[in-house]
Write an enzyme that holds these catalytic residues in place. Structure first.
Site, PDB file in Angstrom:
ATOM      1  N   LYS A  85      -7.027  -5.071  -3.000  1.00 39.11           N
ATOM      2  CA  LYS A  85      -7.762  -5.603  -1.853  1.00 39.11           C
ATOM      3  C   LYS A  85      -8.654  -4.509  -1.285  1.00 39.11           C
ATOM      4  CE  LYS A  85      -4.014  -4.385   1.246  1.00 39.11           C
ATOM      5  NZ  LYS A  85      -4.731  -3.372   2.010  1.00 39.11           N
ATOM      6  N   CYS A 115      -1.902  -2.792   7.700  1.00 37.84           N
ATOM      7  CA  CYS A 115      -1.823  -3.719   6.565  1.00 37.84           C
ATOM      8  C   CYS A 115      -0.535  -4.541   6.542  1.00 37.84           C
ATOM      9  CB  CYS A 115      -2.057  -2.970   5.263  1.00 37.84           C
ATOM     10  SG  CYS A 115      -3.787  -2.419   5.139  1.00 37.84           S
ATOM     11  N   ASP A 134       0.792  -1.251   0.000  1.00 35.94           N
ATOM     12  CA  ASP A 134       0.000   0.000   0.000  1.00 35.94           C
ATOM     13  C   ASP A 134       0.819   1.294   0.000  1.00 35.94           C
ATOM     14  OD1 ASP A 134      -1.954  -1.943   0.255  1.00 35.94           O
ATOM     15  OD2 ASP A 134      -2.804  -1.195   2.119  1.00 35.94           O
TER      16      ASP A 134
HETATM   17  C1  VGL Z   1      -4.594   0.600   5.747  1.00 39.55           C
HETATM   18  C2  VGL Z   1      -6.190   1.475   7.140  1.00 39.55           C
HETATM   19  C3  VGL Z   1      -7.149   1.326   6.161  1.00 39.55           C
HETATM   20  C4  VGL Z   1      -3.167   0.216   5.564  1.00 39.55           C
HETATM   21  C5  VGL Z   1      -5.546   0.445   4.764  1.00 39.55           C
HETATM   22  O1  VGL Z   1      -2.706   0.158   4.400  1.00 39.55           O
HETATM   23  O2  VGL Z   1      -2.485  -0.025   6.579  1.00 39.55           O
HETATM   24  N1  VGL Z   1      -4.942   1.105   6.934  1.00 39.55           N
HETATM   25  N2  VGL Z   1      -6.819   0.811   4.983  1.00 39.55           N
END
Ligand code: VGL
Ligand code: ZN
Length: 198
Positions: A107, A152, A9
């Site tokens: 995702k 994540c 991410d």
């Molecule tokens: C994430 C919160 C919501 C992350 C993704 O990538 O850690 N955190 N969505």
């Protein structure tokens, strides 16, 4: 042994200026790029939510961002709207070497379930398909980097260790949200699962 780098991410919304900015998120990009060629495979993950995703505080009446609600699959933190499919915020950081990726796995596209982990949605049972990809390529060892350490990256690393992969998290190439002690809890959980933190 066959090794993959899993880059979690590294997207605009998790970098300074983004909707769910992680402090120092942009500082890890150059270091991640620099190690990509050390691996047999490079996988990027991309948080990829539809409008009005159930993990957004804005999708619930009277819910503040960063509050916690009970979903059918368990407790869920409610986030500011982020990583909405097709928006600038959902794009990878502009400096990330995305051309080096063998696979990009998205995702969080299921409107009713969040997906912190690159392997399973937050119901802990719905697979993303990443396990099958790695296994059919004979990959045994995973190094994880990216955002955010305590969400994540943490969920992905623990799931991977429980699936039997040899997992290392490069903490210097991760950054954390760290709400209410979540980073310390994540570190303890990863270590208990057998993840190496370096
Ligand atoms: C994430 C919160 C919501 C992350 C993704 O990538 O850690 N955190 N969505
Ligand atoms: Zn998300």
């Amino acid at each position: 042994m066959t090794r993959a780098l899993i880059v979690i991410d590294v997207q605009n919304d998790f970098c300074p200026g983004g909707a769910l900015a992680v402090a120092g998120g942009e500082q890890i990009v150059a270091g991640i790029n620099a190690i990509m060629s050390d691996f047999d495979a490079v996988v990027l993950t991309q948080d990829w939510h539809p409008h009005q995703h159930s993990s957004f505080a804005s999708s619930h009446s009277d819910a503040a961002p960063y509050s916690i609600i009970n979903m059918p699959y368990g407790p869920q933190v409610l986030w500011p709207d982020h990583c909405i499919q097709g928006t600038q915020g959902s794009e990878f950081h502009a400096d990330l070497h995305t051309q080096a990726a063998d696979l990009i796995i998205r995702k969080g596209y299921n409107p009713a379930i969040d997906s912190y982990s690159a392997f399973f949605e937050n119901d802990k049972t719905t697979p993303t398909g990443l396990e099958g990809y790695l296994r059919t390529r004979g990959i045994t060892d995973l190094t994880m980097v990216g955002l955010a350490t305590d969400f994540c990256v943490n969920f992905s690393a623990v799931d991977a260790a429980n699936l039997g992969f040899d997992v290392t998290v490069r903490e210097d190439l991760c950054r954390a949200i760290d709400m209410d002690g979540s980073l310390a809890a994540a570190r303890a959980g990863m270590q208990a699962a057998g993840v190496a933190l370096t």
